[in-house]
Design an enzyme around this catalytic site. Structure first.
Site, PDB file in Angstrom:
ATOM      1  N   LYS A  52       0.833  -1.209   0.000  1.00 31.98           N
ATOM      2  CA  LYS A  52       0.000   0.000   0.000  1.00 31.98           C
ATOM      3  C   LYS A  52       0.867   1.259   0.000  1.00 31.98           C
ATOM      4  O   LYS A  52       0.596   2.209  -0.743  1.00 31.98           O
ATOM      5  CB  LYS A  52      -0.962  -0.027   1.202  1.00 31.98           C
ATOM      6  N   GLN A  96      -4.876  -1.758   9.447  1.00 30.55           N
ATOM      7  CA  GLN A  96      -4.653  -3.058   8.790  1.00 30.55           C
ATOM      8  C   GLN A  96      -5.223  -4.193   9.650  1.00 30.55           C
ATOM      9  O   GLN A  96      -4.917  -4.298  10.839  1.00 30.55           O
ATOM     10  CB  GLN A  96      -3.146  -3.272   8.547  1.00 30.55           C
ATOM     11  N   ASP A 119     -11.215   2.141   3.528  1.00 27.03           N
ATOM     12  CA  ASP A 119     -11.426   0.689   3.394  1.00 27.03           C
ATOM     13  C   ASP A 119     -12.914   0.372   3.170  1.00 27.03           C
ATOM     14  O   ASP A 119     -13.258  -0.735   2.770  1.00 27.03           O
ATOM     15  CB  ASP A 119     -10.953  -0.048   4.664  1.00 27.03           C
TER      16      ASP A 119
HETATM   17  C1  BQF Z   1      -0.812 -10.467  -5.851  1.00 26.01           C
HETATM   18  C2  BQF Z   1      -5.490  -9.579   2.606  1.00 26.01           C
HETATM   19  C3  BQF Z   1      -6.306 -11.566   3.711  1.00 26.01           C
HETATM   20  C4  BQF Z   1      -6.449 -10.867   4.914  1.00 26.01           C
HETATM   21  C5  BQF Z   1      -6.120  -9.524   4.981  1.00 26.01           C
HETATM   22  C6  BQF Z   1      -0.996  -8.333  -4.590  1.00 26.01           C
HETATM   23  C7  BQF Z   1      -1.875  -8.266  -2.356  1.00 26.01           C
HETATM   24  C8  BQF Z   1      -1.993  -9.644  -2.369  1.00 26.01           C
HETATM   25  C9  BQF Z   1      -1.653 -10.364  -3.507  1.00 26.01           C
HETATM   26  C10 BQF Z   1      -2.259  -7.468  -1.164  1.00 26.01           C
HETATM   27  C11 BQF Z   1      -4.953  -8.866   1.456  1.00 26.01           C
HETATM   28  C12 BQF Z   1      -4.776  -9.546   0.139  1.00 26.01           C
HETATM   29  C13 BQF Z   1      -4.574  -7.532   1.601  1.00 26.01           C
HETATM   30  C14 BQF Z   1      -1.149  -9.706  -4.603  1.00 26.01           C
HETATM   31  C15 BQF Z   1      -3.930  -6.742   0.506  1.00 26.01           C
HETATM   32  C16 BQF Z   1      -4.519  -8.557  -0.985  1.00 26.01           C
HETATM   33  O1  BQF Z   1       0.082 -10.054  -6.616  1.00 26.01           O
HETATM   34  O2  BQF Z   1      -1.488 -11.473  -6.107  1.00 26.01           O
HETATM   35  C17 BQF Z   1      -1.363  -7.612  -3.470  1.00 26.01           C
HETATM   36  O3  BQF Z   1      -1.455  -6.675  -0.720  1.00 26.01           O
HETATM   37  N1  BQF Z   1      -3.518  -7.583  -0.590  1.00 26.01           N
HETATM   38  C18 BQF Z   1      -4.785  -6.884   2.877  1.00 26.01           C
HETATM   39  O4  BQF Z   1      -4.485  -5.709   3.045  1.00 26.01           O
HETATM   40  O5  BQF Z   1      -5.314  -7.579   3.899  1.00 26.01           O
HETATM   41  C19 BQF Z   1      -5.637  -8.887   3.829  1.00 26.01           C
HETATM   42  C20 BQF Z   1      -5.832 -10.942   2.575  1.00 26.01           C
END
Ligand code: BQF
Length: 293
Positions: A52, A96, A119
Site C-alpha cells: 500500500k 490493517q 477501506d
Molecule cells: C498479488 C489480505 C487476507 C487478509 C487480509 C498483490 C496483495 C496480495 C496479492 C495485497 C490482502 C490480500 C490484503 C497480490 C492486501 C490482498 O500479486 O497477487 C497484493 O497486498 N492484498 C490486505 O491488506 O489484507 C488482507 C488478505
C-alpha cells in the site's frame, strides 16, 4: 481461456491516478494523503501494508505508516484513530486487519470517521453500499468489478456464485453484483460453510467468485464449461524452494480449472493488485472530497 491480468490493469490505473494527481497539483490542489496503522508483525500484514505504501508513491500520494507493537491497548489504538479523524492533513486512513485478539475490530472500525474510511468497512459505508448510494467501496470487491468492466465481461442476468460471506469480500461482492449497474445485474447466490451441495451450486454458475480462504477449494468438476472464475484466495503455504519460504495459493485449483474457463484470474497477479489499486482510488476520492461534502 483468457487470463485476466490484474497486475497489468493495476499498473495502468495507477498511471491514470498519478496523472490526475499531477493535474490536481498543477491546479493548486492538495496531494492525497493516506495513513495506515499496522499493529504487530504478522508477515502477511507487513507485506500488504508495504504494498500500500509503495502504491501511494507510484500514485503520487503522501503516505504515513504508524506502527505499534502487538501489545498496544485498545484504548491507545482508539486514541490514535481519533487523532487521525481530526488531522486535516490526512484525507483517509486504514487500520490493517486482522488485529490482535484483545482488540475489538468492530469497535475500532466504528471509531473511524466514515468520511475518512477508505477501506469502506464502517457501517455507514456498508449501509450506503447496500442501498446503492455513493460511498467508499470495499477494496477487493471494487477491484473485481473494475476487472469485469475492463475485460467487458457480461454479467447482466448471469448466475453468479460468491463463495464466502465475509464482511470484507463476500457480502459486499454479492451486493455489487446484484446492483442495477454494468457490471452488475447478476443473479447472485452466496455460499458458505453451511451450504448444502456447494459443488452443484458452482456447476450452475456463469461466474464464480471464490473468497473462502481455502487453498484449491474449487476443482474442475465444480466448474461449468465457459464459466468466468475469479480467485480471491491468497493463503500463504510453505514452499522451501522459495527464498521467502512460502508461496501464495488461491482458492481455485488453477491448473485443472483454467482449461474450462472463458476467463480466469491467476494468483498471484489477479485480484490482489486490484485490491491495492481500489484503495488508491478511494484515497483519491477522499482527497477530492468527492463522496462526502
Ligand atoms: C498479488 C489480505 C487476507 C487478509 C487480509 C498483490 C496483495 C496480495 C496479492 C495485497 C490482502 C490480500 C490484503 C497480490 C492486501 C490482498 O500479486 O497477487 C497484493 O497486498 N492484498 C490486505 O491488506 O489484507 C488482507 C488478505
Amino acid at each position: 481461456m483468457q487470463l485476466i491480468d490484474g497486475k497489468a490493469v493495476a499498473t495502468q490505473i495507477k498511471k491514470e491516478i498519478a496523472e490526475e494527481v499531477e493535474r490536481i497539483i498543477a491546479e493548486g490542489g492538495k496531494r492525497p494523503h493516506l495513513a495506515a496503522i499496522l499493529v504487530g508483525h504478522d508477515g502477511g500484514s507487513e507485506t500488504y501494508v508495504a504494498n500500500k505504501v509503495k502504491s501511494c508513491e507510484e500514485c503520487g500520494f503522501t503516505s504515513t505508516l504508524i506502527r505499534y507493537e502487538a501489545d498496544i491497548t485498545e484504548e491507545e489504538l482508539l486514541k490514535k484513530v481519533e487523532e487521525l479523524n481530526n488531522d486535516p492533513e490526512v484525507d483517509g486512513f486504514i487500520v490493517q486487519l486482522p488485529l490482535p485478539r484483545h482488540i475489538d475490530e468492530q469497535k475500532v472500525t466504528e471509531a473511524i470517521d466514515y468520511r475518512k474510511d477508505v477501506d469502506g468497512f464502517h457501517p455507514i459505508n456498508v449501509g450506503r453500499l447496500s442501498i446503492g448510494l455513493p460511498c467508499f467501496l470495499s477494496a477487493t470487491p471494487n477491484g473485481i468489478m473494475e476487472l469485469l468492466a475492463r475485460y467487458n465481461i457480461d454479467t447482466k442476468g448471469k448466475k453468479c456464485v460468491v463463495l464466502g460471506r465475509s464482511n470484507i469480500v463476500g457480502k459486499p461482492m454479492a451486493n455489487l453484483m446484484m446492483q442495477k449497474s454494468t457490471p452488475g445485474d447478476a443473479t447472485v447466490t452466496v455460499c458458505h460453510s453451511h451450504t448444502e451441495n456447494i459443488a452443484e451450486e458452482c456447476r450452475q454458475a456463469d461466474i464464480i467468485i471464490a473468497a473462502l480462504g481455502q487453498p484449491h477449494f474449487v476443482k474442475a468438476d465444480m466448474v461449468k464449461e465457459g464459466a468466468v472464475v475469479i480467485d480471491v484466495g491468497t493463503t500463504r503455504v510453505p514452499d522451501p524452494t522459495r527464498k521467502s519460504g512460502f508461496r501464495l495459493c488461491g482458492d481455485v485449483d488453477f491448473e485443472n480449472v483454467a482449461p474450462k474457463c472463458s476467463y480466469i484470474t491467476p494468483v498471484p497477479g489477479g485480484v490482489g493488485p486490484m485490491t491495492i489499486v481500489s484503495l488508491m482510488k478511494n484515497t483519491l476520492l477522499a482527497g477530492k472530497r468527492e463522496i462526502y461534502k
